[in-house]
Design a protein around this motif. Structure first.
Motif, PDB file in Angstrom:
ATOM      1  N   VAL A  54      -0.363   0.757  -1.408  1.00  0.00           N
ATOM      2  CA  VAL A  54       0.343  -0.514  -1.416  1.00  0.00           C
ATOM      3  C   VAL A  54       1.197  -0.621  -2.671  1.00  0.00           C
ATOM      4  N   THR A  79     -10.346   1.696  -5.522  1.00  0.00           N
ATOM      5  CA  THR A  79      -8.928   1.547  -5.838  1.00  0.00           C
ATOM      6  C   THR A  79      -8.528   2.589  -6.868  1.00  0.00           C
ATOM      7  N   GLY A  95      -5.879   1.903  -1.958  1.00  0.00           N
ATOM      8  CA  GLY A  95      -7.086   1.128  -1.726  1.00  0.00           C
ATOM      9  C   GLY A  95      -7.849   1.661  -0.529  1.00  0.00           C
ATOM     10  N   ALA A  98      -7.802  -1.505   2.485  1.00  0.00           N
ATOM     11  CA  ALA A  98      -6.499  -2.176   2.428  1.00  0.00           C
ATOM     12  C   ALA A  98      -5.918  -2.317   3.823  1.00  0.00           C
ATOM     13  N   PRO A 101      -2.207  -5.073   3.892  1.00  0.00           N
ATOM     14  CA  PRO A 101      -1.531  -4.794   2.614  1.00  0.00           C
ATOM     15  C   PRO A 101      -1.189  -6.052   1.817  1.00  0.00           C
ATOM     16  N   PHE A 104      -4.377  -7.231   0.136  1.00  0.00           N
ATOM     17  CA  PHE A 104      -4.710  -6.286  -0.926  1.00  0.00           C
ATOM     18  C   PHE A 104      -3.782  -6.498  -2.127  1.00  0.00           C
ATOM     19  N   ARG A 105      -2.488  -6.691  -1.852  1.00  0.00           N
ATOM     20  CA  ARG A 105      -1.513  -6.955  -2.919  1.00  0.00           C
ATOM     21  C   ARG A 105      -1.884  -8.231  -3.678  1.00  0.00           C
TER      22      ARG A 105
END
Length: 134
Positions: A54, A79, A95, A98, A101, A104-105
């Motif tokens: 990501v 990560t 990740g 993830a 995304p 996760f971001r």
């Protein structure tokens, strides 16, 4: 006057130390949670693993802030920081979990925000004209 300046310096140092301690406590809880997720994956292979790379835009301004962020991202099980670009400041993170995304971001951005709040200078304490609230 030097007593006020010394008091302000001490106050700023105390506030920053408290912020760093709070961040480290928060990160310790997050670290335990991530370890438990990875341990669960080991016990039940393939149950929740959805790896992705990501791209995360950064708010960190200095090389030190970026280095600290990459350190804490990589310390978190599941990560790994893969690359960082300076202009524009962006980081690529792998990740293990993830699937989404965007979520996760946001998780990495939350970590960055908390880290920056802990390590950046304390604002508003001891500014000219601020005589300790007097």
């Amino acid at each position: 006057m030097s007593g006020v300046v010394g008091g302000v310096v001490w106050l700023r140092a105390a506030v920053r130390a408290a912020r760093v301690a709070w961040f480290l406590a928060w990160f310790a809880v997050r670290l335990v949670q991530a370890n438990l997720m990875v341990a669960r994956e080991i016990v039940t292979p393939g149950m929740g693993l959805q790896p992705a790379v990501v791209r995360v835009p950064l708010r960190a301004r200095t090389d030190t802030e970026v280095a600290l962020l990459t350190l804490f991202v990589t310390l978190t099980p599941g990560t790994l920081t893969l690359a960082v670009r300076r202009d524009p400041r962006v980081m690529w993170v792998h990740g293990m979990y993830a699937a989404d995304p965007t979520a996760f971001r946001h998780t990495v951005a939350d970590l960055e925000g908390r880290l920056l709040a802990a390590v950046r200078p304390v604002a508003g304490v001891g500014r000219p004209g601020d005589e300790g609230g007097r």
